[in-house]
Motif scaffolding. Structure first.
Motif, PDB file in Angstrom:
ATOM      1  N   ASP A   1      33.629  32.030  60.137  1.00 14.14           N
ATOM      2  CA  ASP A   1      33.103  33.349  59.801  1.00 14.14           C
ATOM      3  C   ASP A   1      34.106  34.458  60.109  1.00 14.14           C
ATOM      4  O   ASP A   1      34.169  35.470  59.392  1.00 14.14           O
ATOM      5  CB  ASP A   1      31.805  33.607  60.579  1.00 14.14           C
ATOM      6  N   ALA A   2      34.902  34.267  61.165  1.00 17.58           N
ATOM      7  CA  ALA A   2      35.879  35.283  61.549  1.00 17.58           C
ATOM      8  C   ALA A   2      37.187  35.142  60.773  1.00 17.58           C
ATOM      9  O   ALA A   2      38.038  36.035  60.828  1.00 17.58           O
ATOM     10  CB  ALA A   2      36.156  35.199  63.043  1.00 17.58           C
ATOM     11  N   GLY A   3      37.357  34.013  60.095  1.00 18.30           N
ATOM     12  CA  GLY A   3      38.589  33.788  59.347  1.00 18.30           C
ATOM     13  C   GLY A   3      39.796  33.571  60.235  1.00 18.30           C
ATOM     14  O   GLY A   3      40.928  33.882  59.834  1.00 18.30           O
ATOM     15  N   VAL A   4      39.583  33.011  61.441  1.00 25.35           N
ATOM     16  CA  VAL A   4      40.710  32.776  62.342  1.00 25.35           C
ATOM     17  C   VAL A   4      41.187  31.329  62.211  1.00 25.35           C
ATOM     18  O   VAL A   4      40.444  30.440  61.802  1.00 25.35           O
ATOM     19  CB  VAL A   4      40.332  33.071  63.811  1.00 25.35           C
ATOM     20  N   ALA A   5      42.437  31.101  62.564  1.00 34.05           N
ATOM     21  CA  ALA A   5      43.000  29.755  62.546  1.00 34.05           C
ATOM     22  C   ALA A   5      42.536  28.994  63.781  1.00 34.05           C
ATOM     23  O   ALA A   5      42.283  29.582  64.839  1.00 34.05           O
ATOM     24  CB  ALA A   5      44.524  29.821  62.521  1.00 34.05           C
ATOM     25  N   SER A   6      42.422  27.674  63.635  1.00 34.08           N
ATOM     26  CA  SER A   6      42.038  26.845  64.785  1.00 34.08           C
ATOM     27  C   SER A   6      42.756  25.510  64.712  1.00 34.08           C
ATOM     28  O   SER A   6      42.984  24.963  63.633  1.00 34.08           O
ATOM     29  CB  SER A   6      40.525  26.623  64.829  1.00 34.08           C
ATOM     30  N   VAL A   7      43.114  25.003  65.874  1.00 33.01           N
ATOM     31  CA  VAL A   7      43.720  23.679  66.031  1.00 33.01           C
ATOM     32  C   VAL A   7      43.099  23.045  67.268  1.00 33.01           C
ATOM     33  O   VAL A   7      42.944  23.715  68.295  1.00 33.01           O
ATOM     34  CB  VAL A   7      45.253  23.764  66.187  1.00 33.01           C
ATOM     35  N   VAL A   8      42.715  21.775  67.169  1.00 29.91           N
ATOM     36  CA  VAL A   8      42.204  21.035  68.319  1.00 29.91           C
ATOM     37  C   VAL A   8      43.319  20.140  68.845  1.00 29.91           C
ATOM     38  O   VAL A   8      43.903  19.355  68.090  1.00 29.91           O
ATOM     39  CB  VAL A   8      40.975  20.186  67.936  1.00 29.91           C
ATOM     40  N   PHE A   9      43.606  20.258  70.121  1.00 30.44           N
ATOM     41  CA  PHE A   9      44.718  19.528  70.726  1.00 30.44           C
ATOM     42  C   PHE A   9      44.333  18.070  70.998  1.00 30.44           C
ATOM     43  O   PHE A   9      44.011  17.689  72.120  1.00 30.44           O
ATOM     44  CB  PHE A   9      45.164  20.226  72.010  1.00 30.44           C
ATOM     45  N   CYS A  10      44.338  17.261  69.941  1.00 30.40           N
ATOM     46  CA  CYS A  10      44.252  15.807  70.080  1.00 30.40           C
ATOM     47  C   CYS A  10      45.689  15.323  70.238  1.00 30.40           C
ATOM     48  O   CYS A  10      46.471  15.358  69.278  1.00 30.40           O
ATOM     49  CB  CYS A  10      43.590  15.187  68.856  1.00 30.40           C
ATOM     50  N   THR A  11      46.047  14.886  71.426  1.00 29.09           N
ATOM     51  CA  THR A  11      47.447  14.684  71.808  1.00 29.09           C
ATOM     52  C   THR A  11      48.251  13.877  70.796  1.00 29.09           C
ATOM     53  O   THR A  11      49.381  14.241  70.448  1.00 29.09           O
ATOM     54  CB  THR A  11      47.511  13.976  73.179  1.00 29.09           C
TER      55      THR A  11
ATOM     56  N   ILE B   1      48.380  30.044  61.068  1.00 30.56           N
ATOM     57  CA  ILE B   1      48.181  31.492  61.004  1.00 30.56           C
ATOM     58  C   ILE B   1      49.028  32.088  59.882  1.00 30.56           C
ATOM     59  O   ILE B   1      48.566  32.937  59.112  1.00 30.56           O
ATOM     60  CB  ILE B   1      48.551  32.132  62.364  1.00 30.56           C
ATOM     61  N   ARG B   2      50.255  31.616  59.780  1.00 34.59           N
ATOM     62  CA  ARG B   2      51.194  32.165  58.794  1.00 34.59           C
ATOM     63  C   ARG B   2      50.768  31.840  57.356  1.00 34.59           C
ATOM     64  O   ARG B   2      50.836  32.691  56.475  1.00 34.59           O
ATOM     65  CB  ARG B   2      52.595  31.624  59.066  1.00 34.59           C
ATOM     66  N   THR B   3      50.331  30.596  57.121  1.00 36.25           N
ATOM     67  CA  THR B   3      50.026  30.158  55.758  1.00 36.25           C
ATOM     68  C   THR B   3      48.592  30.430  55.338  1.00 36.25           C
ATOM     69  O   THR B   3      48.295  30.518  54.145  1.00 36.25           O
ATOM     70  CB  THR B   3      50.291  28.649  55.612  1.00 36.25           C
ATOM     71  N   GLY B   4      47.702  30.531  56.334  1.00 32.69           N
ATOM     72  CA  GLY B   4      46.290  30.713  56.004  1.00 32.69           C
ATOM     73  C   GLY B   4      45.594  29.441  55.562  1.00 32.69           C
ATOM     74  O   GLY B   4      44.408  29.469  55.198  1.00 32.69           O
ATOM     75  N   ARG B   5      46.299  28.303  55.611  1.00 31.69           N
ATOM     76  CA  ARG B   5      45.690  27.021  55.212  1.00 31.69           C
ATOM     77  C   ARG B   5      45.066  26.340  56.428  1.00 31.69           C
ATOM     78  O   ARG B   5      45.666  26.303  57.499  1.00 31.69           O
ATOM     79  CB  ARG B   5      46.737  26.102  54.587  1.00 31.69           C
ATOM     80  N   ALA B   6      43.877  25.798  56.252  1.00 29.46           N
ATOM     81  CA  ALA B   6      43.191  25.120  57.355  1.00 29.46           C
ATOM     82  C   ALA B   6      43.999  23.912  57.804  1.00 29.46           C
ATOM     83  O   ALA B   6      44.574  23.183  56.996  1.00 29.46           O
ATOM     84  CB  ALA B   6      41.798  24.689  56.916  1.00 29.46           C
ATOM     85  N   HIS B   7      44.039  23.695  59.098  1.00 30.84           N
ATOM     86  CA  HIS B   7      44.733  22.534  59.650  1.00 30.84           C
ATOM     87  C   HIS B   7      43.792  21.330  59.611  1.00 30.84           C
ATOM     88  O   HIS B   7      42.582  21.472  59.834  1.00 30.84           O
ATOM     89  CB  HIS B   7      45.164  22.820  61.091  1.00 30.84           C
ATOM     90  N   PRO B   8      44.310  20.122  59.338  1.00 33.99           N
ATOM     91  CA  PRO B   8      43.425  18.953  59.299  1.00 33.99           C
ATOM     92  C   PRO B   8      42.769  18.641  60.639  1.00 33.99           C
ATOM     93  O   PRO B   8      41.736  17.966  60.690  1.00 33.99           O
ATOM     94  CB  PRO B   8      44.353  17.807  58.857  1.00 33.99           C
ATOM     95  N   CYS B   9      43.348  19.126  61.727  1.00 40.53           N
ATOM     96  CA  CYS B   9      42.771  18.898  63.056  1.00 40.53           C
ATOM     97  C   CYS B   9      42.258  20.235  63.603  1.00 40.53           C
ATOM     98  O   CYS B   9      42.667  20.696  64.662  1.00 40.53           O
ATOM     99  CB  CYS B   9      43.837  18.297  63.978  1.00 40.53           C
ATOM    100  N   ASP B  10      41.349  20.853  62.848  1.00 39.20           N
ATOM    101  CA  ASP B  10      40.846  22.182  63.208  1.00 39.20           C
ATOM    102  C   ASP B  10      39.472  22.081  63.855  1.00 39.20           C
ATOM    103  O   ASP B  10      38.984  20.990  64.171  1.00 39.20           O
ATOM    104  CB  ASP B  10      40.835  23.102  61.994  1.00 39.20           C
ATOM    105  N   ALA B  11      38.815  23.225  64.055  1.00 40.71           N
ATOM    106  CA  ALA B  11      37.512  23.241  64.713  1.00 40.71           C
ATOM    107  C   ALA B  11      36.473  22.461  63.927  1.00 40.71           C
ATOM    108  O   ALA B  11      35.559  21.868  64.519  1.00 40.71           O
ATOM    109  CB  ALA B  11      37.053  24.683  64.925  1.00 40.71           C
ATOM    110  N   ARG B  12      36.593  22.434  62.595  1.00 40.21           N
ATOM    111  CA  ARG B  12      35.654  21.653  61.791  1.00 40.21           C
ATOM    112  C   ARG B  12      35.845  20.160  62.047  1.00 40.21           C
ATOM    113  O   ARG B  12      34.882  19.403  62.129  1.00 40.21           O
ATOM    114  CB  ARG B  12      35.867  21.993  60.303  1.00 40.21           C
TER     115      ARG B  12
END
Length: 303
Positions: free
Chosen positions: A121-131, A275-286
């Motif tokens: 909803d906020a349109g922020v980038a997210s990454v989950v640190f799965c080592t 953040i730079r590209t605006g593309r969702a990361h595969p290891c994101d909050a979703r």
């Protein structure tokens, strides 16, 4: 002569000052050339002060400290228990701060969904640190297995001796890890490798083993199956980790991975790129939400 101005440093704060924050997050943020490490928040003021002093940044604590840290950064990293992380992350996202989350995102589906929804909803980038997704050796290995395809089955054994009888742990027991066991602590690592290679989990069976040991049998969207054994209370001689894939090309065994500081630095790099590209990361909050859904289903079966 053309000159290239380097991108501005990402102002990043850290929630948490426990062992993992001291070993991985804080050193990686402090030494990262693309990050301006702004400060550390912790529930215990003395812990925040100690870690902040070690890295020459500002210490924050308490409710006012949460707001102050969020005001002083563009992104936040987390090294706190998952059910403290989730509401803090949702609040940070609502404030427009990008998220570098620890695994698991939360230990309830509702809290993980609230975090993922807040980021969306906020349109922020997210990454989950799965080592394993960010350690150079294992990240490359996972990409190779995705490209190869043709996998028939996978097998993960991840047994630690952290809580085994007679074993001296490196530090005091973590209450949430003791309560939730290997399923929630190391289960995200196993799933973070199997899902990108074999596909999402479409069905699972969970069976308890000795102490906190859990055995999972998974069916994946590719048609492949996998087995996973997880635990933190194995005898010292039984502890160890192995990830193996079997398929058309024979067997592939995952190599050992780098230290957590190197891995976390990779996660920071990925967050900056997202953040730079605006593309969702595969290891994101979703993706973190999906991991929580799978682990919660397994936990429910264990009953």
């Amino acid at each position: 002569m053309t000159t290239h101005t380097p991108p501005p440093k990402l102002r990043c704060g850290l929630f948490g000052a426990g062992p993992w924050a001291r070993q991985a997050q804080a050193p990686a943020l402090s030494a990262h050339g693309g990050v301006a490490f702004t400060g550390v928040w912790a529930r215990r003021p003395e812990a925040a002060a100690e870690l902040a002093t070690a890295h020459g940044v500002t210490a924050y604590s308490g409710e006012a400290g949460v707001a102050a840290l969020l005001a002083d950064c563009e992104a936040v990293a987390f090294a706190v228990p998952p059910d403290i992380q989730a509401p803090l992350a949702a609040r940070a996202a609502a404030a427009g701060r990008h998220l570098l989350l620890d695994k698991p995102v939360a230990t309830t589906v509702a809290a993980a969904r609230a975090t993922a929804d807040a980021a969306r909803d906020a349109g922020v980038a997210s990454v989950v640190f799965c080592t394993l997704r960010f350690a150079p050796d294992t990240e490359g290995w996972i990409a190779e297995q995705i490209a190869a395809g043709g996998w028939f089955t996978g097998h993960v054994r991840w047994l630690g001796a952290r809580y085994a009888h007679g074993v001296d742990s490196a530090g005091p027991p973590s209450p949430w890890r003791q309560a939730k066991g290997g399923l929630w602590d190391v289960g995200p690592h196993a799933l973070s490798v199997l899902i990108p290679v074999l596909g999402d989990v479409t069905s699972l069976t969970a069976v308890p083993g000795p102490a906190d040991t859990v055995h999972l049998t998974l069916r994946h969207s590719s048609g492949a199956s996998s087995t996973v054994t997880l635990g933190l209370s194995a005898p010292a001689g039984a502890a160890g980790t192995r990830v193996e894939l079997v398929g058309e090309h024979g067997k592939a065994v995952m190599p050992r991975w780098n230290d957590p500081v190197t891995s976390f630095r990779g996660a920071v790099d990925e967050l900056r790129a997202t953040i730079r590209t605006g593309r969702a990361h595969p290891c994101d909050a979703r993706f973190g939400l999906r991991l929580t859904e799978i682990l919660a289903e397994a936990e429910a079966q264990l009953g």
